[in-house]
Design a protein around this motif. Structure first.
Motif, PDB file in Angstrom:
ATOM      1  N   THR A  10      -1.794   1.341 -16.897  1.00 14.39           N
ATOM      2  CA  THR A  10      -0.785   1.993 -16.054  1.00 14.39           C
ATOM      3  C   THR A  10      -1.039   1.740 -14.575  1.00 14.39           C
ATOM      4  N   THR A  11      -2.281   1.930 -14.140  1.00 15.69           N
ATOM      5  CA  THR A  11      -2.582   1.858 -12.704  1.00 15.69           C
ATOM      6  C   THR A  11      -2.698   0.437 -12.178  1.00 15.69           C
ATOM      7  N   GLN A  12      -3.106  -0.509 -13.029  1.00 20.65           N
ATOM      8  CA  GLN A  12      -3.379  -1.857 -12.530  1.00 20.65           C
ATOM      9  C   GLN A  12      -2.369  -2.905 -12.998  1.00 20.65           C
ATOM     10  N   ILE A  13      -1.450  -2.502 -13.880  1.00 22.84           N
ATOM     11  CA  ILE A  13      -0.402  -3.436 -14.301  1.00 22.84           C
ATOM     12  C   ILE A  13       0.977  -2.837 -14.065  1.00 22.84           C
ATOM     13  N   LEU A  14       1.255  -1.686 -14.683  1.00 25.91           N
ATOM     14  CA  LEU A  14       2.596  -1.120 -14.637  1.00 25.91           C
ATOM     15  C   LEU A  14       2.979  -0.641 -13.234  1.00 25.91           C
ATOM     16  N   LEU A  15       2.113   0.117 -12.572  1.00 27.12           N
ATOM     17  CA  LEU A  15       2.463   0.603 -11.238  1.00 27.12           C
ATOM     18  C   LEU A  15       2.564  -0.518 -10.206  1.00 27.12           C
ATOM     19  N   PRO A  16       1.640  -1.513 -10.187  1.00 27.03           N
ATOM     20  CA  PRO A  16       1.855  -2.641  -9.276  1.00 27.03           C
ATOM     21  C   PRO A  16       3.184  -3.352  -9.523  1.00 27.03           C
ATOM     22  N   LEU A  17       3.577  -3.517 -10.799  1.00 26.33           N
ATOM     23  CA  LEU A  17       4.872  -4.139 -11.100  1.00 26.33           C
ATOM     24  C   LEU A  17       6.015  -3.272 -10.587  1.00 26.33           C
ATOM     25  N   PHE A  19       5.976  -1.252  -7.947  1.00 29.37           N
ATOM     26  CA  PHE A  19       6.080  -1.379  -6.501  1.00 29.37           C
ATOM     27  C   PHE A  19       6.648  -2.731  -6.081  1.00 29.37           C
ATOM     28  N   LEU A  20       6.352  -3.773  -6.849  1.00 24.17           N
ATOM     29  CA  LEU A  20       6.934  -5.084  -6.549  1.00 24.17           C
ATOM     30  C   LEU A  20       8.439  -5.074  -6.788  1.00 24.17           C
ATOM     31  N   MET A  21       8.870  -4.459  -7.897  1.00 22.27           N
ATOM     32  CA  MET A  21      10.301  -4.399  -8.206  1.00 22.27           C
ATOM     33  C   MET A  21      11.037  -3.472  -7.258  1.00 22.27           C
ATOM     34  N   TRP A  22      10.366  -2.394  -6.833  1.00 18.88           N
ATOM     35  CA  TRP A  22      11.009  -1.396  -5.979  1.00 18.88           C
ATOM     36  C   TRP A  22      11.381  -1.965  -4.612  1.00 18.88           C
ATOM     37  N   LEU A  23      10.738  -3.049  -4.217  1.00 16.94           N
ATOM     38  CA  LEU A  23      11.117  -3.704  -2.967  1.00 16.94           C
ATOM     39  C   LEU A  23      12.545  -4.243  -3.031  1.00 16.94           C
ATOM     40  N   TRP A  24      13.045  -4.448  -4.258  1.00 16.40           N
ATOM     41  CA  TRP A  24      14.340  -5.095  -4.443  1.00 16.40           C
ATOM     42  C   TRP A  24      15.389  -4.180  -5.056  1.00 16.40           C
ATOM     43  N   ARG A  37       9.302   2.209   1.655  1.00 17.04           N
ATOM     44  CA  ARG A  37       8.882   1.601   0.383  1.00 17.04           C
ATOM     45  C   ARG A  37       7.703   0.657   0.599  1.00 17.04           C
ATOM     46  N   VAL A  38       7.775  -0.111   1.671  1.00 15.67           N
ATOM     47  CA  VAL A  38       6.683  -1.042   1.966  1.00 15.67           C
ATOM     48  C   VAL A  38       5.405  -0.267   2.281  1.00 15.67           C
ATOM     49  N   PHE A  39       5.531   0.790   3.067  1.00 15.98           N
ATOM     50  CA  PHE A  39       4.356   1.592   3.423  1.00 15.98           C
ATOM     51  C   PHE A  39       3.727   2.220   2.182  1.00 15.98           C
ATOM     52  N   ALA A  73       7.466  -8.368   0.279  1.00 14.26           N
ATOM     53  CA  ALA A  73       7.914  -7.398   1.276  1.00 14.26           C
ATOM     54  C   ALA A  73       8.598  -8.110   2.439  1.00 14.26           C
ATOM     55  N   MET A  74       8.013  -9.197   2.893  1.00 13.24           N
ATOM     56  CA  MET A  74       8.619  -9.958   3.987  1.00 13.24           C
ATOM     57  C   MET A  74       9.956 -10.560   3.562  1.00 13.24           C
ATOM     58  N   LEU A  75      10.001 -11.064   2.337  1.00 13.53           N
ATOM     59  CA  LEU A  75      11.240 -11.661   1.844  1.00 13.53           C
ATOM     60  C   LEU A  75      12.327 -10.610   1.644  1.00 13.53           C
ATOM     61  N   SER A  76      11.932  -9.434   1.177  1.00 16.53           N
ATOM     62  CA  SER A  76      12.923  -8.384   0.911  1.00 16.53           C
ATOM     63  C   SER A  76      13.569  -7.856   2.187  1.00 16.53           C
ATOM     64  N   PHE A  77      12.920  -8.056   3.321  1.00 15.21           N
ATOM     65  CA  PHE A  77      13.511  -7.580   4.576  1.00 15.21           C
ATOM     66  C   PHE A  77      14.823  -8.297   4.870  1.00 15.21           C
ATOM     67  N   THR A  78      14.970  -9.502   4.361  1.00  7.81           N
ATOM     68  CA  THR A  78      16.215 -10.245   4.613  1.00  7.81           C
ATOM     69  C   THR A  78      17.423  -9.535   4.014  1.00  7.81           C
ATOM     70  N   ARG A  79      17.197  -8.649   3.036  1.00 11.53           N
ATOM     71  CA  ARG A  79      18.295  -7.938   2.390  1.00 11.53           C
ATOM     72  C   ARG A  79      18.718  -6.696   3.156  1.00 11.53           C
ATOM     73  N   VAL A  80      17.887  -6.263   4.123  1.00 14.41           N
ATOM     74  CA  VAL A  80      18.217  -5.020   4.839  1.00 14.41           C
ATOM     75  C   VAL A  80      18.268  -5.201   6.354  1.00 14.41           C
ATOM     76  N   ARG A  81      18.011  -6.409   6.844  1.00 15.60           N
ATOM     77  CA  ARG A  81      17.913  -6.562   8.303  1.00 15.60           C
ATOM     78  C   ARG A  81      19.230  -6.284   9.011  1.00 15.60           C
ATOM     79  N   ASP A  82      20.361  -6.405   8.307  1.00 17.91           N
ATOM     80  CA  ASP A  82      21.657  -6.123   8.923  1.00 17.91           C
ATOM     81  C   ASP A  82      22.111  -4.687   8.677  1.00 17.91           C
ATOM     82  N   ARG A  83      21.290  -3.901   8.007  1.00 18.19           N
ATOM     83  CA  ARG A  83      21.647  -2.514   7.713  1.00 18.19           C
ATOM     84  C   ARG A  83      21.190  -1.619   8.871  1.00 18.19           C
ATOM     85  N   PRO A  84      21.755  -0.406   8.968  1.00 20.85           N
ATOM     86  CA  PRO A  84      21.355   0.483  10.079  1.00 20.85           C
ATOM     87  C   PRO A  84      19.883   0.871   9.990  1.00 20.85           C
TER      88      PRO A  84
END
Length: 304
Positions: A10-17, A19-24, A37-39, A73-84
């Motif tokens: 849970t802690t080393q496979i499922l939760l890291p996955l 947090f990776l998915m939650w970026l998107w 989310r990034v923090f 995280a850096m790549l996901s910023f491209t999806r929100v950079r035009d948002r308020p």
């Protein structure tokens, strides 16, 4: 699946996955939501990188997963950079829980990192194995990364396993066959020149996940190295190659790693203590260094 293994998955496979998915998914409504989310994810990855037992899966993941998180995280910023910057009427209501959880994991990581140092004078020793790559499963000066630290005599104890080419301690997450553990049967070398003041042999290996609490150290050796005593524990039955009272030289073979005593799977336990007694459960535990290096959970040692 046993509880410790379930926690690890849970802690080393499922939760890291997660947090990776939650970026998107789902896409944040504003840039502040993305930043929170990034923090949160960064604090969790900091925590699990420090306290995780990566030898169960692959020690390489301790480096790979945080790098992947940073890149995504850096790549996901491209999806929100035009948002308020902030689309919520109440920042605390929208992001308070996320911020609190992030700080919680950051505090846990900071507490674990406090175990990377020591105050007492350390005993300098040679690493007790020959060629191979080794991983510290328990080690350091905080209970978050060293389950032995609460015990006065074992405060700086190490539990050492060996890694295969995939960075795992065994073939499988928790195989029942002892020979599938890389460390099993490895020769243990004397970490110092001294006297084998006490030896004990004749105890059978445990089955995986079972322990022998009646004889905690199992087959073991206590060495007198200057003013310190060094316990090396959990040897294979019949493998101890020195007798009590013998002088041993640094690098001399002492025996082979087994799974005897209070050991749920093959590993070498060692700790140093002061007090001049043969009773390894008493005395004052002191730090050990190897070529000046203080080893903690997650440390790897490669011997060519």
């Amino acid at each position: 699946m046993e509880i410790p293994l379930l926690i690890l998955v849970t802690t080393q496979i499922l939760l890291p996955l997660f947090f990776l998915m939650w970026l998107w998914l789902p896409r944040p409504a504003d840039r502040l939501g993305w930043a929170m989310r990034v923090f949160y994810g960064a604090c969790y990855f900091a925590f699990i990188t420090v306290v995780g037992r990566w030898d169960f899966i692959s020690s390489a993941l301790a480096v790979v997963l945080p790098v992947v998180f940073i890149a995504l995280a850096m790549l996901s910023f491209t999806r929100v950079r035009d948002r308020p910057r902030n689309a919520s009427a109440s920042v605390m209501r929208a992001h308070g829980l996320t911020a609190a959880m992030a700080v919680f994991f950051l505090a846990l990581a900071t507490r674990a990192l406090s175990g990377y140092g020591y105050q007492e004078t350390a005993v300098e020793l040679a690493f007790p194995f020959a060629a191979g790559t080794y991983y510290i499963g328990q080690g350091g000066s905080a209970t978050a990364i060293n389950s032995h630290y609460a015990d006065q005599s074992q405060r700086y104890a190490l539990d050492i396993v060996a890694l295969n080419g995939f960075g795992a301690r065994a073939r499988g997450l928790m195989p029942q066959d002892l020979t599938r553990y890389v460390i099993y049967g490895r020769e243990v070398k004397s970490p110092c020149t001294g006297v084998a003041v006490s030896t004990h042999d004749g105890i059978d290996d445990n089955r995986i996940s079972e322990t022998n609490t009646a004889a905690p150290a199992g087959n073991h050796i206590v060495l007198a190295c200057g003013t310190a005593r060094i316990l090396l524990a959990h040897f294979q039955k019949g493998s101890i190659a020195v007798r009590g009272g013998e002088i041993v030289m640094k690098g001399e073979t002492l025996g082979r790693v087994g799974n005897s005593g209070n050991s749920s799977e093959p590993h070498l336990h060692m700790h140093a203590y002061l007090g001049g007694t043969l009773d390894y459960t008493t005395g004052q535990g002191v730090p050990m260094t190897f070529d000046g290096r203080f080893l903690v959970r997650g440390s790897t040692v490669t011997i060519p």
